[in-house]
Design an enzyme around this catalytic site. Structure first.
Site, short mmCIF file in Angstrom:
data_model
loop_
_atom_site.label_atom_id
_atom_site.label_comp_id
_atom_site.label_asym_id
_atom_site.label_seq_id
_atom_site.Cartn_x
_atom_site.Cartn_y
_atom_site.Cartn_z
N ASP A 2 33.22 55.49 40.95
CA ASP A 2 33.11 54.05 40.65
C ASP A 2 31.69 53.47 40.66
O ASP A 2 31.48 52.37 41.21
CB ASP A 2 33.98 53.24 41.63
CG ASP A 2 35.47 53.52 41.49
OD1 ASP A 2 35.84 54.39 40.68
OD2 ASP A 2 36.26 52.90 42.21
N ASP B 274 37.07 52.50 38.05
CA ASP B 274 38.06 51.47 38.40
C ASP B 274 38.33 50.68 37.11
O ASP B 274 37.38 50.26 36.43
CB ASP B 274 37.44 50.58 39.49
CG ASP B 274 38.46 50.00 40.46
OD1 ASP B 274 39.41 50.73 40.85
OD2 ASP B 274 38.30 48.83 40.86
N HIS C 62 40.97 47.92 35.70
CA HIS C 62 42.10 47.02 35.91
C HIS C 62 42.38 46.15 34.69
O HIS C 62 41.44 45.62 34.07
CB HIS C 62 41.83 46.08 37.08
CG HIS C 62 41.56 46.76 38.38
ND1 HIS C 62 42.40 47.70 38.92
CD2 HIS C 62 40.53 46.63 39.28
CE1 HIS C 62 41.91 48.11 40.09
NE2 HIS C 62 40.78 47.50 40.32
N HIS D 202 45.36 41.56 37.40
CA HIS D 202 45.78 42.65 38.30
C HIS D 202 46.19 42.09 39.67
O HIS D 202 45.61 41.11 40.14
CB HIS D 202 44.63 43.66 38.47
CG HIS D 202 45.06 44.94 39.09
ND1 HIS D 202 44.82 45.24 40.41
CD2 HIS D 202 45.73 45.99 38.57
CE1 HIS D 202 45.32 46.45 40.68
NE2 HIS D 202 45.88 46.92 39.57
N HIS E 171 37.50 42.12 39.23
CA HIS E 171 36.43 43.11 39.03
C HIS E 171 36.93 44.22 38.13
O HIS E 171 38.13 44.47 38.04
CB HIS E 171 35.99 43.70 40.39
CG HIS E 171 37.08 44.48 41.07
ND1 HIS E 171 38.08 43.89 41.80
CD2 HIS E 171 37.34 45.81 41.08
CE1 HIS E 171 38.91 44.82 42.24
NE2 HIS E 171 38.49 45.99 41.82
N LYS F 21 41.49 54.53 36.97
CA LYS F 21 42.51 54.24 37.98
C LYS F 21 42.66 52.75 38.18
O LYS F 21 41.73 51.98 37.92
CB LYS F 21 42.16 54.94 39.29
CG LYS F 21 40.82 54.52 39.82
CD LYS F 21 40.41 55.35 41.01
CE LYS F 21 39.09 54.88 41.55
NZ LYS F 21 39.03 53.46 41.90
N CYS G 197 37.27 53.40 47.90
CA CYS G 197 37.60 54.48 46.96
C CYS G 197 37.09 55.84 47.41
O CYS G 197 37.77 56.86 47.21
CB CYS G 197 37.14 54.12 45.56
SG CYS G 197 38.10 52.73 44.93
C1 VGL Z 1 37.08 49.61 45.12
C2 VGL Z 1 37.90 47.69 46.04
C3 VGL Z 1 38.64 47.44 44.91
C4 VGL Z 1 36.18 50.81 45.27
C5 VGL Z 1 37.82 49.38 43.99
O1 VGL Z 1 35.73 51.36 44.25
O2 VGL Z 1 35.91 51.20 46.43
N1 VGL Z 1 37.14 48.77 46.15
N2 VGL Z 1 38.59 48.30 43.89
ZN ZN Z 2 39.51 47.78 42.07
#
Ligand code: VGL
Ligand code: ZN
Length: 206
Positions: free
Chosen positions: A8, A46, A48, A52, A81, A106, A151
């Protein structure tokens, strides 16, 4: 066989982004060196849809970083995000992504968040990564990226639970740290048998 997993490193998780991890962009040069060093490089993204269920804005009266109950249990609510196709969801422009052999996206199901590269937050919907690794004979993962306490942590724990050898490269990850989550993450990873290494150590291995 080992692979580098880059978690990510997207605009929204870097300074200026909607869910900026402090110093998130400071690891990119190091991650690029690791990418150069590894024969097999895998990325997560990430990803979404708008609206979401992990977004605070989806829930009336909720603010970011509060917790709510979703169908599968407690869920921290985030600022919007990494919305599919937006600038925030794109990889950071300094990240050297060309060598990546796989991009795991994801969190694309509206109702389920997905921190781990292996399973969504219901802990049962797989992303396909475990099967991919097994079919390719990859048994050892080196984790880098964002965020250490979400993550990266869940990917490390699920990787161990799925029988993989997992290293976290400590100077190539950064955390969000909400409600003590960062210290807890290092503790949980150590308890699960995740090894912590420096990028220097990693690059000394052939
Ligand atoms: C993440 C919060 C929400 C991450 C992703 O990449 O750690 N954290 N979505
Ligand atoms: Zn996320």
């Amino acid at each position: 066989m080992r692979a580098l997993l880059v978690v990510d490193i997207q605009n929204d998780f870097c300074p200026g982004g909607n869910l900026a991890v402090p110093g998130g962009d400071a690891i990119i040069a190091r991650v690029n060196e690791l990418i150069e060093h590894f024969g097999h490089v895998l990325l997560t993204q990430d990803w979404h849809p708008a609206g979401h269920h992990s977004f605070a804005s989806t829930h009336a009266g909720k603010a970011p970083f509060e917790t709510t109950e979703l169908a599968y249990g407690p869920q921290i609510l985030w600022p919007d995000h990494c919305v599919q196709g937006t600038h925030g969801a794109a990889f950071h422009p300094d990240l050297h992504i060309d060598k990546a052999q796989l991009i795991i996206r994801k969190g694309f199901r509206k109702e389920i968040d997905s921190y781990s590269a292996f399973f969504e937050n219901d802990h049962e919907t797989p992303t396909g990564l475990a099967g991919y690794l097994r079919e390719r004979g990859i048994d050892t993962l080196y984790l880098t990226g964002l965020a250490t306490d979400f993550c990266v942590k869940y990917s490390a724990l699920d990787g161990r639970a799925q029988g993989f050898t997992v290293f976290v490269v400590e100077d190539a990850v950064r955390g969000i740290d909400t409600q003590g989550s960062l210290a807890q993450a290092w503790e949980e990873m150590r308890e699960a048998g995740v090894a912590v290494v420096s990028s220097e150590e990693v690059m000394q291995i052939a």
